[in-house]
Design a protein around this motif. Structure first.
Motif, PDB file in Angstrom:
ATOM      1  N   UNK A  17       0.823  -1.210   0.000  1.00  0.00           N
ATOM      2  CA  UNK A  17       0.000   0.000   0.000  1.00  0.00           C
ATOM      3  C   UNK A  17       0.856   1.259   0.000  1.00  0.00           C
ATOM      4  N   UNK A  18       2.133   1.140   0.319  1.00  0.00           N
ATOM      5  CA  UNK A  18       3.044   2.282   0.262  1.00  0.00           C
ATOM      6  C   UNK A  18       3.772   2.365  -1.073  1.00  0.00           C
ATOM      7  N   UNK A  19       3.466   1.448  -1.978  1.00  0.00           N
ATOM      8  CA  UNK A  19       4.136   1.438  -3.281  1.00  0.00           C
ATOM      9  C   UNK A  19       3.173   1.779  -4.420  1.00  0.00           C
ATOM     10  N   UNK A  20       2.165   0.944  -4.637  1.00  0.00           N
ATOM     11  CA  UNK A  20       1.288   1.124  -5.796  1.00  0.00           C
ATOM     12  C   UNK A  20       0.506   2.445  -5.756  1.00  0.00           C
ATOM     13  N   UNK A  21      -0.155   2.802  -4.648  1.00  0.00           N
ATOM     14  CA  UNK A  21      -0.897   4.072  -4.638  1.00  0.00           C
ATOM     15  C   UNK A  21      -0.001   5.291  -4.844  1.00  0.00           C
ATOM     16  N   UNK A  22       1.190   5.263  -4.265  1.00  0.00           N
ATOM     17  CA  UNK A  22       2.108   6.395  -4.425  1.00  0.00           C
ATOM     18  C   UNK A  22       2.499   6.555  -5.883  1.00  0.00           C
ATOM     19  N   UNK A  23       2.767   5.444  -6.547  1.00  0.00           N
ATOM     20  CA  UNK A  23       3.152   5.476  -7.956  1.00  0.00           C
ATOM     21  C   UNK A  23       2.033   6.037  -8.822  1.00  0.00           C
ATOM     22  N   UNK A  24       0.795   5.623  -8.545  1.00  0.00           N
ATOM     23  CA  UNK A  24      -0.340   6.073  -9.350  1.00  0.00           C
ATOM     24  C   UNK A  24      -0.631   7.552  -9.098  1.00  0.00           C
ATOM     25  N   UNK A  38      -0.384   4.771   3.294  1.00  0.00           N
ATOM     26  CA  UNK A  38      -1.151   4.330   4.461  1.00  0.00           C
ATOM     27  C   UNK A  38      -1.437   5.523   5.372  1.00  0.00           C
ATOM     28  N   UNK A  39      -2.663   5.565   5.895  1.00  0.00           N
ATOM     29  CA  UNK A  39      -3.101   6.658   6.758  1.00  0.00           C
ATOM     30  C   UNK A  39      -3.808   6.052   7.964  1.00  0.00           C
ATOM     31  N   UNK A  40      -3.468   6.548   9.154  1.00  0.00           N
ATOM     32  CA  UNK A  40      -3.941   5.923  10.395  1.00  0.00           C
ATOM     33  C   UNK A  40      -5.458   5.869  10.477  1.00  0.00           C
ATOM     34  N   UNK A  41      -6.129   6.969  10.115  1.00  0.00           N
ATOM     35  CA  UNK A  41      -7.585   7.010  10.243  1.00  0.00           C
ATOM     36  C   UNK A  41      -8.231   5.970   9.338  1.00  0.00           C
ATOM     37  N   UNK A 251     -11.755  14.114   1.575  1.00  0.00           N
ATOM     38  CA  UNK A 251     -11.754  15.308   2.417  1.00  0.00           C
ATOM     39  C   UNK A 251     -10.358  15.602   2.954  1.00  0.00           C
ATOM     40  N   UNK A 252      -9.692  14.590   3.509  1.00  0.00           N
ATOM     41  CA  UNK A 252      -8.355  14.795   4.069  1.00  0.00           C
ATOM     42  C   UNK A 252      -7.364  15.167   2.974  1.00  0.00           C
ATOM     43  N   UNK A 253      -7.422  14.447   1.855  1.00  0.00           N
ATOM     44  CA  UNK A 253      -6.465  14.700   0.772  1.00  0.00           C
ATOM     45  C   UNK A 253      -6.673  16.071   0.155  1.00  0.00           C
ATOM     46  N   UNK A 254      -7.945  16.430  -0.110  1.00  0.00           N
ATOM     47  CA  UNK A 254      -8.217  17.727  -0.739  1.00  0.00           C
ATOM     48  C   UNK A 254      -7.865  18.887   0.195  1.00  0.00           C
ATOM     49  N   UNK A 291      -7.327   0.500   1.729  1.00  0.00           N
ATOM     50  CA  UNK A 291      -7.587   1.905   1.386  1.00  0.00           C
ATOM     51  C   UNK A 291      -6.447   2.835   1.785  1.00  0.00           C
ATOM     52  N   UNK A 292      -6.196   3.815   0.948  1.00  0.00           N
ATOM     53  CA  UNK A 292      -5.087   4.739   1.145  1.00  0.00           C
ATOM     54  C   UNK A 292      -5.527   6.149   0.810  1.00  0.00           C
ATOM     55  N   UNK A 293      -4.741   7.115   1.265  1.00  0.00           N
ATOM     56  CA  UNK A 293      -5.036   8.529   0.994  1.00  0.00           C
ATOM     57  C   UNK A 293      -3.778   9.339   1.261  1.00  0.00           C
TER      58      UNK A 293
END
Length: 571
Positions: A17-24, A38-41, A251-254, A291-293
């Motif tokens: 989850x720290x590889x594929x989402x970051x790349x995309x 990865x995000x704690x919430x 919401x957090x990302x935006x 899930x990631x954000x």
């Protein structure tokens, strides 16, 4: 890896989850300083969903094969949740719903993350103490977990308790040093890396896993998992979990992207962010990611380290890739208690958001109430229910504030061109028979009653003058009957059918009472709604004005005044 344990899946899936989402996100995102993964919430929310969908057997004594089967089912459930949230965000992108981010106000988001940080802290207590306890889910899970930990406290492992105490004794001061001396340090002190190395070496040399039964990470599989489509049969069951996760992700990302975009003078596209995070979650779920954000702590570290573009994510991908391909065996003896301590220490920024409460109280009591209600709901109920309560309460405060429109009498101060409140300026020239009214609120079904009462009170129509509350207006305003009224619509941002019909009825009552009604500064949307409701059947186009000044000049001409063009303005 620490957040993977929070998600109730094996640690290696945190690396995925720290590889594929970051790349995309590097390819599709618009936040130059945003760090995703990865995000704690989200990990906490996903872990609660996974524990509910795939509960651990009550016996608790699982063989190696049974443990592997349970982990595989939980990984599939977490991937299905990521698939569902990604699909929902793509649907929101197709409908261009990036504006939804505005409904999650800053107090709601900060209270949500702060309350979730407390959930994370309590959920990690069993790992800190070395007490295997089933994870509590649902409402009041935090208090149930605390009760279970206190009950099992005599059975805690001294070895894991010692490891946890030493880890926190190193991690917390290092975090504080990184924050206090961020301007002087060329790069943040890697306290987590040092702690991982020291704990792994200590566990290996002392055989803590065999002598004291210390829980360790174990073997991390090398390479990447085979692409696998999550079970579509699970989607109806996880939809209720995917929706709040999609909202929290966006919401957090935006909001985080907007903060740094404003700071460094560039813009982000909310709808493009929906696309980036939707594709990121959807595609990464095919590789068993949860899930990631965007993440608060790593974004701050990225900015402090000098990252200025999305390409910075590629370097973190290279580090994760090296661990997946070659360095994974080095983490075999890493105690899980250290990962729990890393989870807790990473919550520092979220806990410290409570320091903003005194300032928020001074700025806006309503926002303070929204913050507290959301935080209490998150802590006592659950993260997703707390989010729902916070959003509903926040919207209720907006609706309630539109119901409490204050009437303030203004007059033109003698010898100036400035309008002052009557309680501040007493030398005001008033025009008998002329009244200018400004209604500073949207005109919809919720405010039409207030609009009706206020207008009737000022114009002396019907029984409204007796029923309406006192205002700051002059007591002798009705000594001369109103013959011309100017309605300033600049504060009416929108009007629905009920509000438009109320204005049409006002025009009819004014015509019957012999009052000449003038409308000023209606925006195109409001004017279109009023026209469709039949306003032009009651007034002529000559009674519509672009500005209040033009309408007031026309009113003075109608009253055939030759004296100073002054009047009383009602807001």
């Amino acid at each position: 890896m620490a957040f993977a344990l929070l998600t109730s899946v094996p640690p290696v899936f945190g690396l995925y989850t720290s590889f594929f989402p970051v790349l995309i996100y590097t390819l599709l995102g618009t936040g130059r300083h945003l760090s995703t993964g990865t995000f704690a919430v989200l990990s906490l929310m996903t872990g609660s969903a996974v524990e509910r969908l795939v509960p651990e057997p009550l016996s608790g004594n699982l063989s190696g094969i049974e443990k592997e089967q349970l982990d595989a089912q939980r990984v599939g459930a977490a991937a299905a949740v990521a698939f569902g949230s990604g699909a929902l965000m793509l649907g929101m992108f197709a409908l261009q719903l990036g504006v939804l981010a505005t409904f999650l106000s800053e107090p709601v988001v900060k209270a949500l993350t702060s309350g979730a940080a407390l959930h994370v802290l309590v959920s990690q207590l069993p790992s800190l103490l070395g007490v295997p306890l089933p994870r509590q889910i649902g409402c009041f899970a935090l208090f149930k977990t605390l009760a279970a930990v206190l009950t099992a406290l005599p059975r805690s492992s001294p070895a894991e308790l010692t490891i946890s105490a030493l880890s926190l004794a190193l991690l917390v001061p290092v975090k504080e040093l990184n924050v206090r001396f961020r301007d002087r340090l060329p790069t943040p002190i890697p306290g987590e890396i040092a702690m991982v190395l020291l704990a792994s070496v200590l566990c290996f040399t002392s055989s803590l896993d065999t002598r004291y039964n210390v829980q360790i990470v174990g073997l991390l599989p090398g390479g990447f998992p085979q692409p696998l489509l999550p079970s579509l049969a699970e989607l109806p069951r996880i939809l209720a979990d995917s929706l709040p996760m999609a909202l929290v992700t966006f919401a957090v990302s935006a909001s985080l992207a907007s903060i740094y975009a404003d700071k460094y003078s560039y813009t982000i596209d909310s709808n493009q962010e929906l696309l980036a995070h939707g594709v990121s979650n959807l595609v990464s779920s095919l590789f068993s990611c949860f899930p990631n954000s965007a993440t608060l702590a790593t974004t701050s570290l990225l900015v402090d380290a000098g990252g200025n573009t999305q390409l910075a994510g590629l370097f973190s991908c290279m580090v994760v890739l090296s661990v997946l391909l070659w360095l994974g065996p080095l983490f075999y003896y890493l105690p899980k208690a250290v990962l729990a301590c890393i989870n807790i220490s990473s919550m520092r920024q979220m806990f410290f958001q409570m320091r903003e409460l005194p300032q928020l109280w001074r700025i806006s009591r309503v926002d303070f109430a929204v913050w507290m209600v959301t935080w209490v709901a998150v802590v006592t109920l659950s993260v997703d229910l707390g989010l729902a309560v916070g959003v509903v309460f926040s919207m209720m405060t907006v609706v309630c504030r539109t119901q409490r429109v204050q009437c303030l009498a203004l007059g033109l101060a003698e010898g100036t061109e400035l309008y002052r409140p009557l309680r501040e300026s007493h030398k005001l020239l008033q025009v008998p028979g002329l009244c200018i009214l400004s209604y500073p609120a949207p005109l919809y079904f919720g405010t039409r009653g207030q609009f009706h009462r206020v207008l009737e009170w000022h114009l002396g129509l019907g029984e409204g003058r007796k029923e309406a509350p006192k205002t700051d207006g002059p007591p002798d305003a009705a000594a001369e009957p109103v013959r011309v009224v100017v309605l300033d619509c600049s504060g009416v941002t929108f009007a629905d059918a009920a509000g438009a019909r109320e204005v049409v009825q006002l025009a009819s009552r004014c015509r019957d009472a012999g009052i000449h009604l003038l409308l000023a500064q209606c925006n195109a949307s409001v004017l279109g709604t009023l026209t469709q409701a039949g306003l032009l059947d009651r007034v002529t186009p000559e009674q519509l004005f672009v500005s209040v000044q033009d309408a007031a000049a026309h009113a003075l001409e109608r009253l055939e005044l030759n004296g100073p063009k002054t009047c009383t303005v009602w807001v």
